[in-house]
Design a protein around this motif. Sequence first.
Motif, PDB file in Angstrom:
ATOM      1  N   VAL A  67       0.733  -1.190  -0.010  1.00 20.95           N
ATOM      2  CA  VAL A  67      -0.070   0.105  -0.079  1.00 20.95           C
ATOM      3  C   VAL A  67       1.016   1.225   0.059  1.00 20.95           C
ATOM      4  CG1 VAL A  67      -1.629   1.305   1.346  1.00 20.95           C
ATOM      5  CG2 VAL A  67      -2.234  -1.022   1.026  1.00 20.95           C
ATOM      6  N   LEU A  68       1.892   1.289   0.828  1.00 12.77           N
ATOM      7  CA  LEU A  68       3.038   2.317   1.156  1.00 12.77           C
ATOM      8  C   LEU A  68       3.591   2.762  -0.502  1.00 12.77           C
ATOM      9  CD1 LEU A  68       4.314   2.018   4.662  1.00 12.77           C
ATOM     10  CD2 LEU A  68       2.316   3.437   3.922  1.00 12.77           C
ATOM     11  N   VAL A  69       4.055   1.724  -1.012  1.00 10.40           N
ATOM     12  CA  VAL A  69       4.671   1.929  -2.097  1.00 10.40           C
ATOM     13  C   VAL A  69       3.748   2.389  -3.294  1.00 10.40           C
ATOM     14  CG1 VAL A  69       5.627   0.440  -4.165  1.00 10.40           C
ATOM     15  CG2 VAL A  69       6.394   0.014  -1.752  1.00 10.40           C
ATOM     16  N   LYS A  70       2.651   1.626  -3.457  1.00  9.67           N
ATOM     17  CA  LYS A  70       1.695   2.160  -4.494  1.00  9.67           C
ATOM     18  C   LYS A  70       1.296   3.631  -4.400  1.00  9.67           C
ATOM     19  CE  LYS A  70      -0.150  -2.351  -5.804  1.00  9.67           C
ATOM     20  NZ  LYS A  70      -1.525  -3.064  -6.143  1.00  9.67           N
ATOM     21  N   LEU A  71       1.146   3.980  -3.100  1.00  6.84           N
ATOM     22  CA  LEU A  71       0.697   5.345  -2.884  1.00  6.84           C
ATOM     23  C   LEU A  71       1.876   6.338  -2.867  1.00  6.84           C
ATOM     24  CD1 LEU A  71      -1.665   4.860   0.195  1.00  6.84           C
ATOM     25  CD2 LEU A  71      -2.144   5.560  -2.362  1.00  6.84           C
ATOM     26  N   GLY A  72       3.072   5.724  -2.835  1.00  7.54           N
ATOM     27  CA  GLY A  72       4.324   6.618  -2.920  1.00  7.54           C
ATOM     28  C   GLY A  72       4.574   7.393  -1.586  1.00  7.54           C
ATOM     29  N   ALA A  73       4.034   6.530  -0.296  1.00  6.31           N
ATOM     30  CA  ALA A  73       4.097   7.193   0.892  1.00  6.31           C
ATOM     31  C   ALA A  73       5.364   6.378   1.771  1.00  6.31           C
ATOM     32  CB  ALA A  73       2.822   6.863   1.562  1.00  6.31           C
ATOM     33  N   HIS A  74       5.799   7.384   2.493  1.00  5.87           N
ATOM     34  CA  HIS A  74       7.008   6.799   3.521  1.00  5.87           C
ATOM     35  C   HIS A  74       6.552   6.251   4.602  1.00  5.87           C
ATOM     36  CE1 HIS A  74      10.166   8.441   0.506  1.00  5.87           C
ATOM     37  NE2 HIS A  74       9.342   9.457   0.596  1.00  5.87           N
ATOM     38  N   SER A  75       5.234   6.483   5.086  1.00  4.06           N
ATOM     39  CA  SER A  75       4.845   5.891   6.439  1.00  4.06           C
ATOM     40  C   SER A  75       3.270   5.749   6.216  1.00  4.06           C
ATOM     41  CB  SER A  75       5.274   7.165   7.459  1.00  4.06           C
ATOM     42  OG  SER A  75       4.671   8.465   7.220  1.00  4.06           O
ATOM     43  N   ARG A  76       2.806   5.433   7.349  1.00  6.42           N
ATOM     44  CA  ARG A  76       1.500   5.220   7.508  1.00  6.42           C
ATOM     45  C   ARG A  76       0.734   6.636   7.719  1.00  6.42           C
ATOM     46  NH1 ARG A  76       0.224  -0.014  11.078  1.00  6.42           N
ATOM     47  NH2 ARG A  76       1.961  -1.259  10.515  1.00  6.42           N
ATOM     48  N   GLU A 100       1.672   9.512   6.236  1.00  7.91           N
ATOM     49  CA  GLU A 100       1.733   9.939   5.138  1.00  7.91           C
ATOM     50  C   GLU A 100       0.677   9.307   4.287  1.00  7.91           C
ATOM     51  OE1 GLU A 100       4.579  11.175   1.287  1.00  7.91           O
ATOM     52  OE2 GLU A 100       5.490  10.033   3.018  1.00  7.91           O
ATOM     53  N   ALA A 101       0.311   8.202   4.070  1.00 12.98           N
ATOM     54  CA  ALA A 101      -0.760   7.381   3.520  1.00 12.98           C
ATOM     55  C   ALA A 101      -2.029   8.001   3.941  1.00 12.98           C
ATOM     56  CB  ALA A 101      -0.420   5.756   3.827  1.00 12.98           C
ATOM     57  N   THR A 102      -2.110   8.200   5.514  1.00 11.55           N
ATOM     58  CA  THR A 102      -3.584   8.624   5.926  1.00 11.55           C
ATOM     59  C   THR A 102      -3.629   9.981   5.616  1.00 11.55           C
ATOM     60  OG1 THR A 102      -3.253   7.239   7.959  1.00 11.55           O
ATOM     61  CG2 THR A 102      -4.626   8.988   8.089  1.00 11.55           C
ATOM     62  N   SER A 103      -2.530  10.960   5.427  1.00 11.17           N
ATOM     63  CA  SER A 103      -2.808  12.479   4.790  1.00 11.17           C
ATOM     64  C   SER A 103      -3.317  12.379   3.567  1.00 11.17           C
ATOM     65  CB  SER A 103      -1.482  13.067   5.262  1.00 11.17           C
ATOM     66  OG  SER A 103      -1.415  14.309   4.593  1.00 11.17           O
ATOM     67  N   MET A 104      -2.559  11.442   2.717  1.00  9.72           N
ATOM     68  CA  MET A 104      -2.842  11.472   1.348  1.00  9.72           C
ATOM     69  C   MET A 104      -4.557  11.222   1.007  1.00  9.72           C
ATOM     70  SD  MET A 104       0.189   9.593  -0.237  1.00  9.72           S
ATOM     71  CE  MET A 104      -0.473   9.462  -1.999  1.00  9.72           C
TER      72      MET A 104
END
Length: 229
Positions: A188-197, A199-203
Motif C-alpha cells: 500500500v505504501l509503495v503504491k501510494l508513494g508514501a514513506h509512512s502510515r 503520510e498515507a493517511t494524510s493522502m
Amino acid sequence: MRIVLGDGQRLFIDAMAAALTANGATVTAVATSPAEVLAAIGRHRPDLCLLATRFNGHDSFDLLDMICRRHPQIKIVMLADSRDPAASSEVLSAGAAGLIRKDQHLIEIMRILADVLAGEQLVDTELTQSGGGELNPRVPSDSSWLARLLTLREQEVLMLIMEGQSTKQIARSLAISMSTARTHIQSVLVKLGAHSRLEATSMVARFCLVGITGEYSLGPPVRQAAASG
C-alpha cells in the motif's frame, strides 16, 4: 515490459516487484547487491533495469557505467531516495535513461517506464531543480484512483491503517498472518508513494471522501467491490 530490480532494501524491492507485476510488468529478477544485479541482467536481458542510486551506503555510478558498457541496449532508470541535483546530472552523464524518486506514485512510475522504453530521457524536476522531464505525480482530484490502484485486500488494509490499527491488529482483523499483513502494508505504501502510515493517511484525507459518520471512504467503486467480496 521486462524489468530487473536492483535495491539493497529487500522489503522495498519485494513490494515494488509485486506492485509492478500487478500493473502488467514482468519482473524477471530482484537483486539486492551490485553482483546480483549484473548476474540478473546477464541472465535475463531485460528491457529495463530499475536501479537504486546507492547500495549499502555506496553510490551505484560504477555499476551504472558497467551495465551501460556491457549491455548498451538495456534502459536504466535510477531510483533515488531523496533530492540530489548533483546526483541527477551525474546519473544522466553516466548513461541512465531516467532518474525518479522512490516515493513516486506507481501509476506515474509505469508511465515513466513506458516513456523511457519509447526513447525518452526523463528526470524528476524535484530532483534536478531545473528543467528535465516533468515527472511530478499528477494526483487525480477524486477518490476513484485508489480503487484502480489498490487491490480489494489492500483497500481493506488501507482503511484499517486509517483507523490507526497496528500491524498485529490488522492481521487479527483480516484473519491473516503478521508477515502477510506487513507485506500488504508495504505494498500500500509503495503504491501510494508514501514513506509512512501517517503520510498515507494524510493522502487519503486530502483526496478521498469523508462520510457523514466521519469515516473515510475510497468512494463508490471501492464500496461496491468490497460488498461483492
